[in-house]
Design a protein around this motif. Structure first.
Motif, PDB file in Angstrom:
ATOM      1  N   THR A 142     -77.417  64.705  -7.426  1.00 33.97           N
ATOM      2  CA  THR A 142     -77.803  65.919  -6.719  1.00 33.97           C
ATOM      3  C   THR A 142     -78.858  66.654  -7.530  1.00 33.97           C
ATOM      4  N   GLY A 143     -79.616  67.527  -6.867  1.00 36.88           N
ATOM      5  CA  GLY A 143     -80.619  68.300  -7.585  1.00 36.88           C
ATOM      6  C   GLY A 143     -81.429  69.168  -6.657  1.00 36.88           C
ATOM      7  N   TRP A 144     -82.023  70.185  -7.249  1.00 34.96           N
ATOM      8  CA  TRP A 144     -82.852  71.161  -6.532  1.00 34.96           C
ATOM      9  C   TRP A 144     -84.333  70.852  -6.733  1.00 34.96           C
ATOM     10  N   SER A 145     -85.142  71.001  -5.695  1.00 33.71           N
ATOM     11  CA  SER A 145     -86.598  70.955  -5.790  1.00 33.71           C
ATOM     12  C   SER A 145     -87.056  69.593  -6.327  1.00 33.71           C
ATOM     13  N   MET A 146     -87.715  69.538  -7.477  1.00 31.45           N
ATOM     14  CA  MET A 146     -88.042  68.230  -8.039  1.00 31.45           C
ATOM     15  C   MET A 146     -86.781  67.449  -8.394  1.00 31.45           C
ATOM     16  N   GLY A 147     -85.695  68.136  -8.645  1.00 27.62           N
ATOM     17  CA  GLY A 147     -84.413  67.458  -8.826  1.00 27.62           C
ATOM     18  C   GLY A 147     -83.981  66.752  -7.555  1.00 27.62           C
ATOM     19  N   ALA A 148     -84.322  67.337  -6.396  1.00 31.43           N
ATOM     20  CA  ALA A 148     -84.044  66.679  -5.121  1.00 31.43           C
ATOM     21  C   ALA A 148     -84.911  65.443  -4.960  1.00 31.43           C
ATOM     22  N   GLY A 149     -86.182  65.533  -5.373  1.00 24.56           N
ATOM     23  CA  GLY A 149     -87.047  64.365  -5.333  1.00 24.56           C
ATOM     24  C   GLY A 149     -86.491  63.221  -6.164  1.00 24.56           C
ATOM     25  N   GLN A 150     -85.946  63.553  -7.324  1.00 30.18           N
ATOM     26  CA  GLN A 150     -85.331  62.528  -8.173  1.00 30.18           C
ATOM     27  C   GLN A 150     -84.044  61.999  -7.544  1.00 30.18           C
ATOM     28  N   THR A 151     -83.323  62.852  -6.813  1.00 35.65           N
ATOM     29  CA  THR A 151     -82.123  62.404  -6.113  1.00 35.65           C
ATOM     30  C   THR A 151     -82.469  61.342  -5.080  1.00 35.65           C
ATOM     31  N   TYR A 152     -83.481  61.618  -4.265  1.00 28.54           N
ATOM     32  CA  TYR A 152     -83.950  60.614  -3.302  1.00 28.54           C
ATOM     33  C   TYR A 152     -84.366  59.329  -4.024  1.00 28.54           C
ATOM     34  N   GLN A 153     -85.060  59.499  -5.145  1.00 33.18           N
ATOM     35  CA  GLN A 153     -85.542  58.322  -5.865  1.00 33.18           C
ATOM     36  C   GLN A 153     -84.390  57.488  -6.402  1.00 33.18           C
ATOM     37  N   TRP A 154     -83.368  58.125  -6.909  1.00 35.40           N
ATOM     38  CA  TRP A 154     -82.182  57.399  -7.367  1.00 35.40           C
ATOM     39  C   TRP A 154     -81.586  56.581  -6.215  1.00 35.40           C
ATOM     40  N   ALA A 155     -81.475  57.202  -5.042  1.00 34.37           N
ATOM     41  CA  ALA A 155     -80.845  56.531  -3.904  1.00 34.37           C
ATOM     42  C   ALA A 155     -81.655  55.328  -3.439  1.00 34.37           C
ATOM     43  N   VAL A 156     -82.987  55.383  -3.615  1.00 40.93           N
ATOM     44  CA  VAL A 156     -83.851  54.267  -3.227  1.00 40.93           C
ATOM     45  C   VAL A 156     -83.915  53.218  -4.335  1.00 40.93           C
ATOM     46  N   SER A 157     -84.087  53.651  -5.567  1.00 42.10           N
ATOM     47  CA  SER A 157     -84.249  52.707  -6.678  1.00 42.10           C
ATOM     48  C   SER A 157     -82.956  51.985  -7.031  1.00 42.10           C
TER      49      SER A 157
END
Length: 344
Positions: A129-144
């Motif tokens: 989980t994460g806010w703002s750029m933390g959300a971008g990293q959350t999406y990236q974790w789910a894809v990577s």
């Protein structure tokens, strides 16, 4: 306030970045909260946001909250470029300051994955989980790493940086570079480009909160007595509070180029990348966020097999996710608790 000094550091060695440069002798700063259980099944990754440090994530961690250290082992990795992990401000020559290489969300998550797997021996994550750029990293974790992530809750962020968002980011970068004291990034750290930082702050002020926030003078709830008091005390104070301009521009570039479609194997196909996410993903945009509007998250969600959207109501705009407003914090905390209670 100076940067926190309580982070631990994971040595990464020489990291080959997505854009073809090597970051030598890199390190990832992180902080953990709670205890990893015997079967390593209670781990959560909660990345930092633009300019944020691990301490800036602590508002969502605590006893009685969804992210309760009594139940969960919460890892908060600091982004490359934020001044604690390898960054322009702490990297030795020749890759210091203006010569620090470009870093993507894919690079951020690749380094975090090494921390999680190599250092802690964790094979699955109960939540990212994460806010703002933390959300971008959350999406990236789910894809990577779809095989690892059991649940994902990005809030006030996106899987791909929209063009309107980029307009905002371009203006921030140009404001900083327009200050002659910036010197193309070779300024003396003891004499940062304050005029550029003030311009940076004034632009951010018009985007971070909504029009309705200003109409209703919600800044009074933060203890300010006038609009100018808020602009100086909150915005200028924040960006001049230990934030290095070159660090900011490094993170800005990462944000600007955010796109899960650029993950290796997807050849720029954002829809295919979103469709590859296996876990339940709840996106929480803020109702009046000016650069991560709910429409963008509804678009992404339709391409995620188990995607859902829950809009954070209210007038606080992007900062609905910043831990400043108790109502927004309660809304986010309740949604994360619901996701953690969801069977996998």
């Amino acid at each position: 306030m100076p940067p926190p000094t309580d982070a631990e550091h994971f040595p990464l060695g020489d990291v080959v970045l997505q854009h073809g440069m090597t970051l030598p002798d890199a390190h990832l700063a992180y902080k953990t909260y709670g205890t990893l259980n015997a079967d390593r099944s209670n781990a959560i990754v909660y990345p930092t946001w633009f300019s944020g440090w691990h301490t800036d994530n602590e508002w969502l961690i605590g006893p009685g909250m969804a992210l309760d250290p009594a139940d969960w082992f919460i890892i908060v990795p600091n982004m490359l470029g934020n001044g604690l992990s390898s960054s322009p401000s702490n990297q030795p020559p020749p890759r210091d300051r203006a010569r620090f290489p470009f870093v993507t969300f894919q690079d951020q998550v690749a380094c975090q994955h090494r921390l999680v797997t190599e250092h802690f021996g964790i094979e699955t994550l109960a939540l990212v989980t994460g806010w703002s750029m933390g959300a971008g990293q959350t999406y990236q974790w789910a894809v990577s790493h779809p095989e690892m992530v059991q649940r994902a809750v990005p809030f006030c962020g996106s899987a791909i940086t929209a063009d309107h968002n980029k307009v905002f980011l371009y203006s921030l970068g140009e404001a900083m570079r327009a200050d002659a004291a910036f010197a193309d990034g070779w300024y003396d750290p003891a004499s940062p480009p304050l005029r550029g930082l003030r311009a940076f702050a004034r632009i951010y002020a018009g985007w971070g909160f909504s029009q309705a926030f200003y109409w209703q003078e919600e800044w009074r709830r933060l203890g300010f007595v006038s609009l100018e008091d808020f602009l100086v005390g909150f915005w200028e104070g924040f960006w001049q509070d230990g934030r290095d301009p070159n660090n900011l521009l490094t993170m800005l570039w990462c944000w600007e180029h955010g796109d899960v479609g650029q993950t290796p194997g997807f050849d720029g196909d954002t829809v295919a990348a979103l469709n590859s996410i296996r876990c339940p993903l709840l996106s929480m945009p803020a109702e009046k966020d000016l650069y991560f509007p709910p429409e963008d998250e509804h678009w992404s969600s339709q391409h995620i097999p188990h995607g859902d959207v829950r809009v954070i109501p209210g007038v606080w705009g992007h900062f609905a996710g910043g831990g400043q407003n108790p109502d927004d914090t309660a809304f986010i905390d309740a949604a994360i608790r619901e996701m953690l209670d969801r069977p996998v």
